[in-house]
Motif scaffolding. Sequence first.
Motif, mmCIF file in Angstrom:
data_model
loop_
_atom_site.group_PDB
_atom_site.id
_atom_site.type_symbol
_atom_site.label_atom_id
_atom_site.label_comp_id
_atom_site.label_asym_id
_atom_site.label_seq_id
_atom_site.Cartn_x
_atom_site.Cartn_y
_atom_site.Cartn_z
ATOM 1 N N LEU A 126 22.828 -16.530 38.342
ATOM 2 C CA LEU A 126 22.727 -17.813 39.047
ATOM 3 C C LEU A 126 21.444 -18.539 38.666
ATOM 4 C CD1 LEU A 126 23.670 -16.391 42.588
ATOM 5 C CD2 LEU A 126 25.225 -17.216 40.830
ATOM 6 N N PRO A 127 21.511 -19.388 37.659
ATOM 7 C CA PRO A 127 20.288 -20.101 37.267
ATOM 8 C C PRO A 127 19.865 -21.080 38.359
ATOM 9 C CG PRO A 127 22.181 -20.963 36.085
ATOM 10 C CD PRO A 127 22.670 -19.789 36.869
ATOM 11 N N PRO A 128 18.577 -21.260 38.549
ATOM 12 C CA PRO A 128 18.124 -22.161 39.611
ATOM 13 C C PRO A 128 18.228 -23.620 39.195
ATOM 14 C CG PRO A 128 16.243 -21.228 38.455
ATOM 15 C CD PRO A 128 17.469 -20.635 37.823
ATOM 16 N N GLY A 129 18.071 -24.495 40.175
ATOM 17 C CA GLY A 129 17.977 -25.920 39.879
ATOM 18 C C GLY A 129 19.272 -26.601 39.512
ATOM 19 N N LEU A 130 20.400 -26.081 39.993
ATOM 20 C CA LEU A 130 21.669 -26.721 39.645
ATOM 21 C C LEU A 130 21.979 -27.861 40.609
ATOM 22 C CD1 LEU A 130 23.775 -23.533 38.969
ATOM 23 C CD2 LEU A 130 22.997 -25.166 37.272
ATOM 24 N N PRO A 131 22.679 -28.895 40.148
ATOM 25 C CA PRO A 131 23.067 -29.990 41.055
ATOM 26 C C PRO A 131 24.047 -29.501 42.117
ATOM 27 C CG PRO A 131 24.076 -30.271 38.888
ATOM 28 C CD PRO A 131 23.113 -29.148 38.765
ATOM 29 N N GLU A 132 24.053 -30.186 43.251
ATOM 30 C CA GLU A 132 24.929 -29.767 44.333
ATOM 31 C C GLU A 132 26.346 -30.276 44.119
ATOM 32 O OE1 GLU A 132 22.938 -30.995 47.984
ATOM 33 O OE2 GLU A 132 22.255 -28.912 48.147
ATOM 34 N N ILE A 133 27.290 -29.593 44.775
ATOM 35 C CA ILE A 133 28.679 -30.031 44.684
ATOM 36 C C ILE A 133 29.126 -30.546 46.051
ATOM 37 C CG2 ILE A 133 29.481 -28.527 42.835
ATOM 38 C CD1 ILE A 133 30.318 -26.512 44.958
ATOM 39 N N LEU A 134 30.169 -31.352 46.029
ATOM 40 C CA LEU A 134 30.766 -31.802 47.283
ATOM 41 C C LEU A 134 32.021 -30.964 47.457
ATOM 42 C CD1 LEU A 134 30.452 -33.954 49.500
ATOM 43 C CD2 LEU A 134 32.074 -35.357 48.246
ATOM 44 N N ALA A 135 32.001 -30.030 48.404
ATOM 45 C CA ALA A 135 33.116 -29.096 48.483
ATOM 46 C C ALA A 135 33.230 -28.468 49.857
ATOM 47 C CB ALA A 135 32.919 -27.982 47.451
ATOM 48 N N ASP A 136 34.368 -27.826 50.078
ATOM 49 C CA ASP A 136 34.543 -26.995 51.263
ATOM 50 C C ASP A 136 34.056 -25.602 50.882
ATOM 51 O OD1 ASP A 136 35.625 -25.055 53.028
ATOM 52 O OD2 ASP A 136 37.143 -26.476 53.691
#
Lengths: 205, 395
Positions: B270-280
Amino acid sequence: MSDTQQTVFVVDDDTAVADAIRLLLRSVGLGVEVYGSANEFLKSHSPDRGGCLVLDVRMPGMSGLDLQQRLQEIGSKLPIIFVTAHGDVPMAVNAVKAGAVDFIQKPFRDQELLDKIQEALEMDERNRAEEEELGAIRNRIRSLTHRETEVMEFVVAGKPNKNIAREMGISQRTVEIHRARVMEKMEVRSVSMLVQLVMRARTEE
Amino acid sequence: MASDGSPTGRDTGIRPPIAQQLKERIKELDCLFGISDIVENAGGSLDRILQETVDLLPRSWDHTEVACARIVLGGKEFESEGFVRSSWTQESEIRVHGELAGTIEIAYRHSRPPKDEGPFTREERRLLKAVAERMGHVVERLTADERLREREEEFRERMTHVTRISTMGEMASSIAHEVNQPLTAVATYAQACRRMLEGGMVETPEIMEVLERIGEEALRAGDIIHRLRGMVRKKESEMAQEDINRLLEEIAPLASVDARLNEVELRFFLPPGLPEILADGVQVQQVVLNLIRNGIDAMEGNTPDRRTLDVRVSSPDPKWILVSVTDQGCGLPLESEKTLFEPFFTTKQGGLGLGLSISRSIISAHGGQLSFLRNPQGGTTFVFSLPTASETEDE
């Protein structure tokens, strides 16, 4: 030369459970060593250390059963108590058939675990005492000369001195001398005792 | 002769000349085809259809330059430019499923020479009636579509819930095991503590520490139960901004126990700094758990050196997050490729066969894609994409 002090070796990858067992054993005055994996245990274990092994059946990497097999391969007779989760009974039964002393299900009553550990430690003591004795016997056998060994074989086979002399091509008097030396070195007073020792030494190999 | 040059004499029985009739027919057809176009291109928006229709209508009436139209429907009013109520109107009722739902009217802003009905012709009334009927049908169809969509959504949610329960059921032994661990620790610590006190060989700080650990382990058990209830509880789809790493970290303990029980090594990258997702979040976790479960099963017969399952997250493009689950199993046979994602396809005895079908449905509903690749070194990688939160905002 075995270590007279007995240690309970606990191998479990769940640190809380391992720690709790450690405290429990310490509370009754037992020596404990905790390892987080089978590999860790193998790396630091030497076969002359006495005690027993409390081992979780399922662990990532080398499982409890794998460790049991490995220990057998290197000739370790350390008694093993398997700690299982609910539903592992068939696996545990196999483990016992393969030579484990016992198994216990989580969560367990402290007295139950302690009783099983006690049994295992006693077994280990008996094993080691036995090993020492056998070692001594084998040493005595090794101390016999080539001729003495030959004579001993014939005596154990039940041959009378006259026949031994003829087969070995030496005088009966010489046979008697060798025989006396054998009885002395083997530290026995009768032929039946001699036979017993030799049988014991031989079957264990 | 009328002031605009068109022949009069519209008494009953005398029909206008052929050319005139043709012109009127063409206007009618234009109007009706125009409305068809509007309905087709409105993308299901009733408001848009109604507004564009009133804008179109005036063109089809004789005196276009003074004509204006209005529709009153569903408590809303839609008017063409410069609409005014006047005494020169033609009106028709809009009925939905036989019930009066609204009206449609054409009005002339200024007086115009009389024809069949005031300044309007019979043909124009007929056209207005036809348009009114059309509007009624449009409303009926749109509401039917919406009801169907709602039922589909409800069905999908129920199936998602069912498979989630089924997955939970499959992981039942892992779940029991995961709870059992802290319980064992608590029981053993407590018993040890009792003995320590009996033996009188301890100091208070040590007892305090053991009691603290007991508390921690009990909370650990409670936490597991809490998380499980979250997964099993049936709830409406809750879309929110989520951090994919956090979602995976939440289910990692549960998945790891399942892996451990099956002697599989589970690794997370799990690399850090990833963009967020819009999800359930719960649904995404369900998909990942399903893929992990499948991966574990795929390696059932493998030797100990090939029992690793890797979960990787990446964002090769700021608009997308990719999650992959790689196993070292025997791979997928060519024949199963087509049916893999179909409902009830399973190679497992007693399996429901819904996992992949629902997983794909969930990912599609999120705007992503679920597919698989064959690994060159053997085994399969299932990978799904999810749009990042900023991407969905733009839509």
